[in-house]
Design an enzyme around this catalytic site. Sequence first.
Site, PDB file in Angstrom:
ATOM      1  N   GLY A   1       0.767  -1.246   0.000  1.00  0.00           N
ATOM      2  CA  GLY A   1       0.000   0.000   0.000  1.00  0.00           C
ATOM      3  C   GLY A   1       0.789   1.282   0.000  1.00  0.00           C
ATOM      4  O   GLY A   1       0.205   2.351  -0.189  1.00  0.00           O
TER       5      GLY A   1
ATOM      6  N   GLU B   1       4.044  -6.736   1.654  1.00  0.00           N
ATOM      7  CA  GLU B   1       3.582  -7.129   0.315  1.00  0.00           C
ATOM      8  C   GLU B   1       3.547  -5.918  -0.618  1.00  0.00           C
ATOM      9  O   GLU B   1       2.492  -5.553  -1.141  1.00  0.00           O
ATOM     10  CB  GLU B   1       2.169  -7.738   0.403  1.00  0.00           C
ATOM     11  CG  GLU B   1       2.023  -8.902   1.373  1.00  0.00           C
ATOM     12  CD  GLU B   1       0.556  -9.271   1.623  1.00  0.00           C
ATOM     13  OE1 GLU B   1      -0.350  -8.464   1.332  1.00  0.00           O
ATOM     14  OE2 GLU B   1       0.316 -10.376   2.119  1.00  0.00           O
ATOM     15  N   PRO B   2       4.668  -5.273  -0.859  1.00  0.00           N
ATOM     16  CA  PRO B   2       4.635  -4.070  -1.693  1.00  0.00           C
ATOM     17  C   PRO B   2       4.513  -4.401  -3.179  1.00  0.00           C
ATOM     18  O   PRO B   2       5.058  -5.388  -3.656  1.00  0.00           O
ATOM     19  CB  PRO B   2       5.989  -3.415  -1.417  1.00  0.00           C
ATOM     20  CG  PRO B   2       6.894  -4.575  -1.120  1.00  0.00           C
ATOM     21  CD  PRO B   2       6.034  -5.615  -0.446  1.00  0.00           C
ATOM     22  N   GLY B   3       3.775  -3.586  -3.887  1.00  0.00           N
ATOM     23  CA  GLY B   3       3.690  -3.718  -5.343  1.00  0.00           C
ATOM     24  C   GLY B   3       4.103  -2.406  -5.967  1.00  0.00           C
ATOM     25  O   GLY B   3       5.213  -2.230  -6.473  1.00  0.00           O
ATOM     26  N   ARG B   4       3.198  -1.430  -5.846  1.00  0.00           N
ATOM     27  CA  ARG B   4       3.402  -0.112  -6.451  1.00  0.00           C
ATOM     28  C   ARG B   4       4.754   0.517  -6.082  1.00  0.00           C
ATOM     29  O   ARG B   4       5.432   1.065  -6.948  1.00  0.00           O
ATOM     30  CB  ARG B   4       2.272   0.814  -5.983  1.00  0.00           C
ATOM     31  CG  ARG B   4       2.162   2.111  -6.745  1.00  0.00           C
ATOM     32  CD  ARG B   4       1.164   3.040  -6.055  1.00  0.00           C
ATOM     33  NE  ARG B   4      -0.118   2.392  -5.835  1.00  0.00           N
ATOM     34  CZ  ARG B   4      -1.107   2.359  -6.709  1.00  0.00           C
ATOM     35  NH1 ARG B   4      -0.980   2.972  -7.865  1.00  0.00           N
ATOM     36  NH2 ARG B   4      -2.243   1.736  -6.421  1.00  0.00           N
TER      37      ARG B   4
ATOM     38  N   CYS C   1     -13.337   3.596 -28.080  1.00  0.00           N
ATOM     39  CA  CYS C   1     -14.690   4.144 -28.144  1.00  0.00           C
ATOM     40  C   CYS C   1     -15.349   4.165 -26.773  1.00  0.00           C
ATOM     41  O   CYS C   1     -16.274   3.395 -26.492  1.00  0.00           O
ATOM     42  CB  CYS C   1     -15.515   3.357 -29.144  1.00  0.00           C
ATOM     43  SG  CYS C   1     -14.749   3.412 -30.752  1.00  0.00           S
ATOM     44  N   GLU C   2     -14.820   5.007 -25.910  1.00  0.00           N
ATOM     45  CA  GLU C   2     -15.363   5.258 -24.574  1.00  0.00           C
ATOM     46  C   GLU C   2     -14.968   6.681 -24.218  1.00  0.00           C
ATOM     47  O   GLU C   2     -13.811   7.068 -24.440  1.00  0.00           O
ATOM     48  CB  GLU C   2     -14.716   4.340 -23.518  1.00  0.00           C
ATOM     49  CG  GLU C   2     -15.038   2.879 -23.600  1.00  0.00           C
ATOM     50  CD  GLU C   2     -16.421   2.522 -23.086  1.00  0.00           C
ATOM     51  OE1 GLU C   2     -17.045   3.330 -22.361  1.00  0.00           O
ATOM     52  OE2 GLU C   2     -16.876   1.413 -23.435  1.00  0.00           O
TER      53      GLU C   2
ATOM     54  N   ARG D   1      -5.782   2.746 -15.585  1.00  0.00           N
ATOM     55  CA  ARG D   1      -5.932   3.471 -14.316  1.00  0.00           C
ATOM     56  C   ARG D   1      -6.676   4.809 -14.429  1.00  0.00           C
ATOM     57  O   ARG D   1      -7.578   5.075 -13.630  1.00  0.00           O
ATOM     58  CB  ARG D   1      -4.572   3.666 -13.644  1.00  0.00           C
ATOM     59  CG  ARG D   1      -4.067   2.388 -12.961  1.00  0.00           C
ATOM     60  CD  ARG D   1      -2.695   2.524 -12.331  1.00  0.00           C
ATOM     61  NE  ARG D   1      -2.404   3.827 -11.787  1.00  0.00           N
ATOM     62  CZ  ARG D   1      -2.820   4.267 -10.591  1.00  0.00           C
ATOM     63  NH1 ARG D   1      -3.495   3.484  -9.807  1.00  0.00           N
ATOM     64  NH2 ARG D   1      -2.525   5.480 -10.184  1.00  0.00           N
TER      65      ARG D   1
ATOM     66  N   TYR E   1     -10.031   4.786 -12.247  1.00  0.00           N
ATOM     67  CA  TYR E   1     -10.050   5.511 -10.968  1.00  0.00           C
ATOM     68  C   TYR E   1      -9.956   7.021 -11.122  1.00  0.00           C
ATOM     69  O   TYR E   1      -9.920   7.739 -10.128  1.00  0.00           O
ATOM     70  CB  TYR E   1      -8.843   5.122 -10.089  1.00  0.00           C
ATOM     71  CG  TYR E   1      -8.508   3.674  -9.938  1.00  0.00           C
ATOM     72  CD1 TYR E   1      -9.453   2.747  -9.487  1.00  0.00           C
ATOM     73  CD2 TYR E   1      -7.215   3.223 -10.175  1.00  0.00           C
ATOM     74  CE1 TYR E   1      -9.105   1.422  -9.305  1.00  0.00           C
ATOM     75  CE2 TYR E   1      -6.858   1.899  -9.989  1.00  0.00           C
ATOM     76  CZ  TYR E   1      -7.809   1.005  -9.561  1.00  0.00           C
ATOM     77  OH  TYR E   1      -7.464  -0.296  -9.364  1.00  0.00           O
TER      78      TYR E   1
HETATM   79  C1  LIG Z   1      -2.830  -5.304  -4.069  1.00  0.00           C
HETATM   80  C2  LIG Z   1      -2.320  -5.878  -2.810  1.00  0.00           C
HETATM   81  C3  LIG Z   1      -1.037  -5.550  -2.337  1.00  0.00           C
HETATM   82  C4  LIG Z   1      -0.130  -4.558  -3.036  1.00  0.00           C
HETATM   83  O1  LIG Z   1      -0.532  -3.241  -2.858  1.00  0.00           O
HETATM   84  P1  LIG Z   1       0.400  -2.016  -3.343  1.00  0.00           P
HETATM   85  O2  LIG Z   1      -0.411  -0.821  -3.081  1.00  0.00           O
HETATM   86  O3  LIG Z   1       0.679  -2.213  -4.793  1.00  0.00           O
HETATM   87  O4  LIG Z   1       1.650  -2.059  -2.537  1.00  0.00           O
HETATM   88  C5  LIG Z   1      -0.583  -6.177  -1.196  1.00  0.00           C
HETATM   89  N1  LIG Z   1      -1.357  -7.071  -0.526  1.00  0.00           N
HETATM   90  C6  LIG Z   1      -2.592  -7.400  -0.932  1.00  0.00           C
HETATM   91  C7  LIG Z   1      -3.363  -8.390  -0.159  1.00  0.00           C
HETATM   92  C8  LIG Z   1      -3.109  -6.816  -2.076  1.00  0.00           C
HETATM   93  O5  LIG Z   1      -4.343  -7.132  -2.472  1.00  0.00           O
END
Ligand SMILES: *Cc1c(COP(=O)(O)O)cnc(C)c1O
Length: 404
Positions: free
Chosen positions: A233, A268-271, A338-339, A307, A311
């Site tokens: 997050g 659990e980082p993604g972004r 076409c949106e 995105r 959003y």
């Molecule tokens: C999407 C998600 C993440 C990653 O979130 P980021 O904002 O990209 O860091 C981590 N844990 C869970 C359970 C998620 O659904």
Amino acid sequence: MQYKNKNFHVENISTEKLARKFNTPFYCYSYSRIKNNILNFKNHFNKINPLVCFSVKSNSNLAILKEIRNLNCGADVVSKGEMMKASKAGIIAKKIVFSGVGKTYSELKYAINKNILLINVESLSELLAIEKIAKQKKKKVDIGIRLNPNTDAKTLKQISTGRVGDKFGVGEKEFIKLVKYAKISKFLRLKCLSVHIGSQILSHKPYEKMLKVIDRLIKKTHHEFEFVDLGGGIGISYDKNSKKFDFKTYNYLISKFLKKKNCKIIFEPGRSIIGNAGVLISKIIYIKKNKNKNFVILNAGMNDLMRPALYGTKHQIVPSKKNKKILNKTLEFVGPICESTDKFLTIKKFQSIKEGDIIIICDVGAYGMSLSSNYNLRPLPAEILIKNSKIKIIKNTQKLDDLI
Ligand SMILES: *Cc1c(COP(=O)(O)O)cnc(C)c1O
């Protein structure tokens, strides 16, 4: 990613060169950005020594997952497909955590057979399903329980997941019930309390609140959790003016939380790992004059990058080649789909541009390609990775023939 001699570069390769070599639109990633993001992330928390499980849903390109594995990360997955891909990238089962409110029976079976680190359970029904499979297999399965800490992440409502009305996790009362059940089950081993309150969070305050809730609840359950999974997050700066996340304070808050506890932290980082490591390179098809503004019609659309349409988020748009002529006309950068929501950004001041110019959409490494679709029957774009001055195609453009 920066301008050198007025040309936008990814590492030391200019996007003009890339656009001559490959058909636009395509995604382009910088390996050194990914690496630095991971090393910095780990560095911020080095005293905690967490297990970092990359959120595969933010970007599931196999070559990228392999690089991330080589930088010693695990994976956070939300489907069987992501689990399979994480394994294919070489991420060992004991570094995979499985989240999601709707894991199917067959997905759970697959995860249990694989002996992954944790299945983070999100309901009583799921807990019972896991127990049933474990019993059939005469196994004891390692689980976590995902708490909904009723904490507002103060982010976009569409990507908020930790408030009482959100579908994710279980509330405090239910959590205590599930803990009691899991503790005495012969087929479950309760190892983890997990949370994930949302995405693109730029203040440490929601996390502070979340930690307080977890702390109180752990005391209430009297259970010794081996892991506390704090989810992902952490937000990134999508524009130059937005504030930066305060890692130092978050690290301090977690260290404080960990006092007198004997548990390992999972993130659990993604972004925050991949978001600013990717750009979408596109070309202007047409410029269409309108009363108060000009439409700049790109060959990238909401099917390539969803995105903004999904959003209403804003990604910086910059020219591949800088010039000094300023246009005093509002420009609306749109896609060909076409949106009416297929638009990226409205800009009041931009340099002079013409049809055929290359345009860069920034910070699209996370939830860019992974949210792409074939809408309007458009092939998915290619993905390119720049690593040590080398250009690697890590995914080819989809062939229209295959689609049709
Ligand atoms: C999407 C998600 C993440 C990653 O979130 P980021 O904002 O990209 O860091 C981590 N844990 C869970 C359970 C998620 O659904």
